[in-house]
Design a protein around this motif. Sequence first.
Motif, PDB file in Angstrom:
ATOM      1  N   TYR A  51       0.827  -1.204   0.000  1.00 20.90           N
ATOM      2  CA  TYR A  51       0.000   0.000   0.000  1.00 20.90           C
ATOM      3  C   TYR A  51       0.868   1.264   0.000  1.00 20.90           C
ATOM      4  O   TYR A  51       0.613   2.198  -0.762  1.00 20.90           O
ATOM      5  N   SER A  55       1.025   3.866  -3.112  1.00 17.15           N
ATOM      6  CA  SER A  55       0.631   5.245  -2.833  1.00 17.15           C
ATOM      7  C   SER A  55       1.719   6.233  -3.235  1.00 17.15           C
ATOM      8  O   SER A  55       1.423   7.351  -3.660  1.00 17.15           O
ATOM      9  N   SER A  65      -4.979   9.807  -6.949  1.00 21.92           N
ATOM     10  CA  SER A  65      -4.776   9.221  -5.623  1.00 21.92           C
ATOM     11  C   SER A  65      -6.085   8.748  -4.998  1.00 21.92           C
ATOM     12  O   SER A  65      -6.063   7.898  -4.101  1.00 21.92           O
ATOM     13  N   PHE A  68      -6.735   5.056  -4.341  1.00 22.27           N
ATOM     14  CA  PHE A  68      -5.781   4.514  -3.375  1.00 22.27           C
ATOM     15  C   PHE A  68      -6.125   4.946  -1.953  1.00 22.27           C
ATOM     16  O   PHE A  68      -5.994   4.164  -1.013  1.00 22.27           O
ATOM     17  N   VAL A  69      -6.572   6.169  -1.798  1.00 18.07           N
ATOM     18  CA  VAL A  69      -6.953   6.667  -0.470  1.00 18.07           C
ATOM     19  C   VAL A  69      -8.163   5.893   0.041  1.00 18.07           C
ATOM     20  O   VAL A  69      -8.175   5.414   1.177  1.00 18.07           O
ATOM     21  N   SER A  87      -1.100   8.494   2.608  1.00 19.07           N
ATOM     22  CA  SER A  87      -1.662   9.134   1.420  1.00 19.07           C
ATOM     23  C   SER A  87      -1.039  10.507   1.201  1.00 19.07           C
ATOM     24  O   SER A  87      -0.676  10.863   0.072  1.00 19.07           O
TER      25      SER A  87
END
Length: 187
Positions: A51, A55, A65, A68-69, A87
């Motif tokens: 992760y 990120s 992003s 991914f967040v 993040s």
Amino acid sequence: MLKTGKKIFYILWGVLLIYLLYRYIENPQIFSVDYIKDFISSYKEHIMIVYITLSCIRGFFLIPSTPFVIAGALLFPDQLLLVLVISMIGIMSSATSLYYFADILGFSDYLEKKYPKKVKKWESKLQSSKATYLVLGWSFFPLVPTDIICYVAGIIKMPFKYMFTGVFIGELVLVTFYVYCGAMLGL
């Protein structure tokens, strides 16, 4: 030697972007929050490292992003502050890289020759101390990629502190919202 390095970088970057575009056209689901969550979950032993890595590198490929967040909030609902920190580190490292790579890759010369009036217009807007507010607003607005303003800021040589501060504050508000709303989606 530097020109050869730039050419190799352009070629590799172009090939990777074409590959990602092909993959997206072939199967748009691979960029969805659920797919990213499942992909990261497949590496349970190393999930946090995967992760963090994803990120931090996603910005080099101009991938937003947001998925991914939200995936981080769904994967780690009991560690939301950590997801927020990871993040933000990823976003700020991406912003910094795009700011500095804009000139190194030589795009500034190209754009200054091709669009001299537009470059001058943005240069006057982004050179003032109020530019931080412009970058902050751009970063906070979810429908426009923050990477673009970082790139433009690097091209026109906006003071780094204005760009960094604006991106940080705008993205912090937005990412905090995404993290906590993303966690609620997982309930």
